[in-house]
Motif scaffolding. Structure first.
Motif, PDB file in Angstrom:
ATOM      1  N   LEU A  28      71.705  49.332  54.031  1.00 12.52           N
ATOM      2  CA  LEU A  28      70.868  49.039  52.864  1.00 12.52           C
ATOM      3  C   LEU A  28      71.059  47.604  52.388  1.00 12.52           C
ATOM      4  O   LEU A  28      70.105  46.916  52.021  1.00 12.52           O
ATOM      5  CB  LEU A  28      71.190  50.018  51.731  1.00 12.52           C
ATOM      6  N   ASP A  29      72.311  47.135  52.373  1.00 11.23           N
ATOM      7  CA  ASP A  29      72.547  45.780  51.870  1.00 11.23           C
ATOM      8  C   ASP A  29      72.066  44.700  52.842  1.00 11.23           C
ATOM      9  O   ASP A  29      71.813  43.564  52.448  1.00 11.23           O
ATOM     10  CB  ASP A  29      74.040  45.579  51.582  1.00 11.23           C
ATOM     11  N   ILE A  36      64.793  50.924  46.662  1.00 14.41           N
ATOM     12  CA  ILE A  36      65.121  51.471  45.343  1.00 14.41           C
ATOM     13  C   ILE A  36      64.944  52.988  45.420  1.00 14.41           C
ATOM     14  O   ILE A  36      63.917  53.478  45.912  1.00 14.41           O
ATOM     15  CB  ILE A  36      64.208  50.897  44.251  1.00 14.41           C
ATOM     16  N   THR A  37      65.938  53.711  44.914  1.00 13.56           N
ATOM     17  CA  THR A  37      65.841  55.175  44.857  1.00 13.56           C
ATOM     18  C   THR A  37      65.986  55.614  43.413  1.00 13.56           C
ATOM     19  O   THR A  37      66.834  55.093  42.671  1.00 13.56           O
ATOM     20  CB  THR A  37      66.934  55.841  45.717  1.00 13.56           C
ATOM     21  N   ASN A  48      69.462  48.019  46.272  1.00 12.39           N
ATOM     22  CA  ASN A  48      70.173  47.218  47.276  1.00 12.39           C
ATOM     23  C   ASN A  48      70.124  45.715  46.944  1.00 12.39           C
ATOM     24  O   ASN A  48      69.510  45.280  45.967  1.00 12.39           O
ATOM     25  CB  ASN A  48      69.639  47.497  48.684  1.00 12.39           C
ATOM     26  N   ARG A  49      70.812  44.928  47.811  1.00 10.27           N
ATOM     27  CA  ARG A  49      70.928  43.493  47.570  1.00 10.27           C
ATOM     28  C   ARG A  49      69.554  42.800  47.569  1.00 10.27           C
ATOM     29  O   ARG A  49      69.281  41.914  46.767  1.00 10.27           O
ATOM     30  CB  ARG A  49      71.831  42.866  48.632  1.00 10.27           C
ATOM     31  N   PRO A  58      70.931  42.192  38.496  1.00  9.40           N
ATOM     32  CA  PRO A  58      72.101  42.674  39.243  1.00  9.40           C
ATOM     33  C   PRO A  58      72.113  44.212  39.266  1.00  9.40           C
ATOM     34  O   PRO A  58      71.527  44.867  38.402  1.00  9.40           O
ATOM     35  CB  PRO A  58      73.289  42.107  38.459  1.00  9.40           C
ATOM     36  N   ARG A  59      72.771  44.743  40.263  1.00  3.41           N
ATOM     37  CA  ARG A  59      72.735  46.205  40.456  1.00  3.41           C
ATOM     38  C   ARG A  59      73.286  46.946  39.238  1.00  3.41           C
ATOM     39  O   ARG A  59      72.704  47.935  38.777  1.00  3.41           O
ATOM     40  CB  ARG A  59      73.554  46.559  41.716  1.00  3.41           C
ATOM     41  N   GLN A  60      74.379  46.451  38.683  1.00  4.09           N
ATOM     42  CA  GLN A  60      74.990  47.145  37.559  1.00  4.09           C
ATOM     43  C   GLN A  60      74.065  47.200  36.345  1.00  4.09           C
ATOM     44  O   GLN A  60      74.196  48.074  35.485  1.00  4.09           O
ATOM     45  CB  GLN A  60      76.315  46.460  37.164  1.00  4.09           C
ATOM     46  N   ALA A  61      73.117  46.242  36.250  1.00  6.35           N
ATOM     47  CA  ALA A  61      72.236  46.202  35.081  1.00  6.35           C
ATOM     48  C   ALA A  61      71.088  47.197  35.165  1.00  6.35           C
ATOM     49  O   ALA A  61      70.412  47.444  34.154  1.00  6.35           O
ATOM     50  CB  ALA A  61      71.676  44.786  34.918  1.00  6.35           C
TER      51      ALA A  61
END
Length: 641
Positions: A28-29, A36-37, A48-49, A58-61
């Protein structure tokens, strides 16, 4: 899922979930597209990246955040419903959007177009929806640019076709190896032929050309093809219906044939009939001007003051007796002037260049063959916004004119000497006739009969008239020989003095006199006194039969603004049909019995005015009086008239 992510779901990834999750995370990266899931509540559980790069988050956001965070607000209504409905159709994957464009929302707030493929799967914790997202902003930009370029190309083609029609321009391609020619649609209209019957081959086109131009065109075409040169030629065509047309053809070689000769040629044709017809009068005028210049021995020239580059007509070279037209620099032409004339012409040219002052000079030249000639050189500056942008002029060979003037001057001098001598020598015998006729009349006294007295009176009157004629001739001769002096002259004062003397001699005359004050001129006071005496004497004489005579002296101006003096009376006047005789010696428009005189006065006036560089003329009609006008230039070299 109680905050468990997809990577922690052992049911989704087989018997070894740790290895499967690690493998999937790496895939995925490294994926080029954003993945996006979301779960059934539309919360993001995989980002993913590539998705981070596309959306700017960013992913965490975004994890466990609503999917609407990545969708423009205007698409929020109904989005969840569409996803839910998709999950219940039984279709496991599809492309979103169909024919419409799907848009995403970046972290910066920018909307952008997307290409999205979506799939779903059932897990122990519910449905999961996975979207593969591709940013197609660049594709959309390229598509727009392509569409705009296509539109511009279509507009250019439309304008080109319109310009072709307006400019009567056609295009062609010719292959000399096969003799075939291709013509665009507009070409047939340019040539004036029907495309359905026109033989569009080279031979067919050659037959269309006017017979008088055909051989020249064919030879020029062959020479251009063999040399690989561009072709530029004008010729006539003869359509089957209509007038003869003029065609301008341009052609350029496209490539080489097997024999090494250039075979293919493309180019354009343009109908120039109207231009050629308009050109004919201009060409004839130029030819006529050149021939006239050659007959009059007048050449034209111009100089660019920025570069000092000159242009000379061919007659300039003939005047300078140069064998053939060559590059004739400005300094070289100045060198043809005689040494004593070179400072004069250089000063005149610089005055025109710096101040815009014109010149008109008669100067000697020495031709390339060493012959000394006289030329009249004229020049003037053309100004634009006060700046000299061109100096133009003319050069005329006046050698023959100067020789004729010199001969005429010598003849006039001889004639003046003869006239003065004869007039002077006639005085003595005339005085004898006049004196002895008086003595004879006194001697006879009362013994003379009526007839004898009549004869004696006729002799005395004739002698007196001849004396007046001789005095007039002497006066006219003196006018020509006197040295001309230049000084301010008050014509008003001269006029008043003349009229005061006449009033004193004939006090009984009723004359209304008006003389403007301050009539100032530049000239010889002695000669200008003669002018005023004669003009006012005529006004006094020819108004003598009026019960109330009126004489006026004043000043006006002509159309060019030059000062014009006048003497006007309300006397007998004259018929303008005979005005040409008015200023000739001994020419009279009235009988001596009606108005006495010798016919010398106005001839003398004309000579004086002419010596001052001025002009004199008259206007009149019988019974209404006459007005004599004359000019006296403020600064003019005296000349003999």
């Amino acid at each position: 899922m109680n905050k468990k992510f997809l990577f922690d779901n052992p049911d989704a990834w087989g018997s070894d979930p740790a290895n499967a999750a690690a493998l999937l995370a790496g895939v995925l990266d490294s994926a080029m597209d954003a993945i996006i899931t979301v779960d059934e509540q539309q919360r993001i559980v995989l980002f993913n990246r590539a998705a981070e790069e596309v959306f700017g988050w960013p992913r965490q956001a975004v994890l466990l955040q609503p999917l609407e965070k990545l969708i423009p607000r205007r698409f929020h209504p109904g989005h969840a419903e569409h996803v839910k409905r998709y999950g219940s159709t039984g279709v496991t994957s599809r492309r979103m959007g169909g024919r419409s464009v799907v848009y995403g929302l970046r972290a910066s707030g920018e909307e952008f177009p997307l290409e999205v493929s979506i799939s779903h799967s059932d897990t122990s914790e519910g449905k999961l929806f996975t979207a593969i997202v591709r940013d197609i902003s660049e594709m959309e930009r390229l598509a727009r640019e392509q569409a705009e370029s296509h539109a511009r190309l279509q507009e250019s083609q439309r304008r080109l076709l319109k310009a072709q029609r307006l400019g009567r321009i056609g295009y062609y391609q010719a292959d000399r190896s096969t003799g075939l020619m291709w013509w665009c649609d507009e070409s047939y209209d340019v040539l004036g032929v029907d495309r359905s019957v026109f033989d569009s081959s080279y031979d067919g086109f050659l037959r269309l050309i006017h017979p008088a131009d055909r051989a020249v065109f064919h030879a020029a075409c062959d020479a251009a093809v063999q040399a690989g040169l561009a072709m530029d030629i004008e010729f006539r065509v003869v359509p089957s219906v209509g007038e003869v047309r003029w065609i301008h053809l341009l052609g350029q070689t496209d490539g080489d044939g097997a024999s090494g000769l250039r075979k293919r040629r493309t180019g354009m044709i343009q109908e120039i009939t109207a231009h050629k017809l308009a050109e004919l009068p201009t060409a004839r005028s130029a030819e006529l001007l050149e021939r006239t210049g050659a007959l009059a021995k007048v050449g034209g020239w111009e100089v660019d003051p920025e570069t000092m580059a000159p242009y000379w007509s061919e007659e300039i070279y003939r005047i300078c007796e140069m064998d053939a037209p060559t590059d004739l620099a400005l300094e070289k032409l100045a060198g043809f002037y005689a040494p004593e004339a070179q400072p004069v012409i250089r000063t005149a040219f610089m005055a025109a260049l710096e101040e815009g002052a014109p010149w008109d000079l008669d100067l000697p030249m020495v031709t390339a063959r060493g012959r000394r000639i006289w030329v009249r050189t004229q020049g003037r500056a053309l100004l634009l916004d006060g700046k000299v942008v061109r100096i133009i002029g003319a050069l005329q060979d006046i050698t023959e004119i100067k020789a004729a003037e010199n001969e005429l001057r010598l003849s006039n001098q001889e004639l003046e000497t003869f006239s003065y001598t004869v007039s002077h020598d006639l005085r003595s015998p005339l005085s004898t006739i006049h004196g002895f006729s008086h003595l004879l009349a006194k001697q006879l006294g009362k013994h003379a009969d009526e007839k004898a007295q009549h004869y004696l009176s006729r002799i005395q009157a004739g002698a007196m008239q001849m004396g007046q004629l001789i005095e007039g001739l002497l006066s006219l001769s003196q006018m020509l020989r006197m040295q001309l002096l230049r000084e301010p002259v008050d014509l008003s004062t001269l006029a008043r003095n003349s009229m005061d003397a006449r009033r004193a001699f004939e006090p009984e005359r009723q004359v209304t006199l008006h003389i403007e004050s301050g009539l100032m001129a530049n000239g010889d006071e002695r000669l200008l006194r003669v002018v005023m005496e004669n003009l006012l004497g005529n006004a006094w004489k020819f108004s003598g039969q009026r019960a109330q005579a009126a004489i006026s002296v004043g000043q006006t101006s002509d159309a060019a603004g030059e000062a014009v003096f006048f003497v006007r009376d309300n006397g007998a006047g004259f018929d303008m049909a005979y005005v040409d005789k008015l200023f000739e010696p001994f020419q009279r428009l009235h009988g001596v019995s009606e108005f006495p005189g010798t016919g010398i006065g106005l001839a003398t006036v004309r000579r004086v005015i002419g010596r001052h560089g001025g002009r004199i003329w008259a206007e009149s009609s019988p019974g209404t009086g006459a007005c004599f006008f004359f000019t006296l230039p403020a600064e003019s070299a005296g000349q003999q008239a």
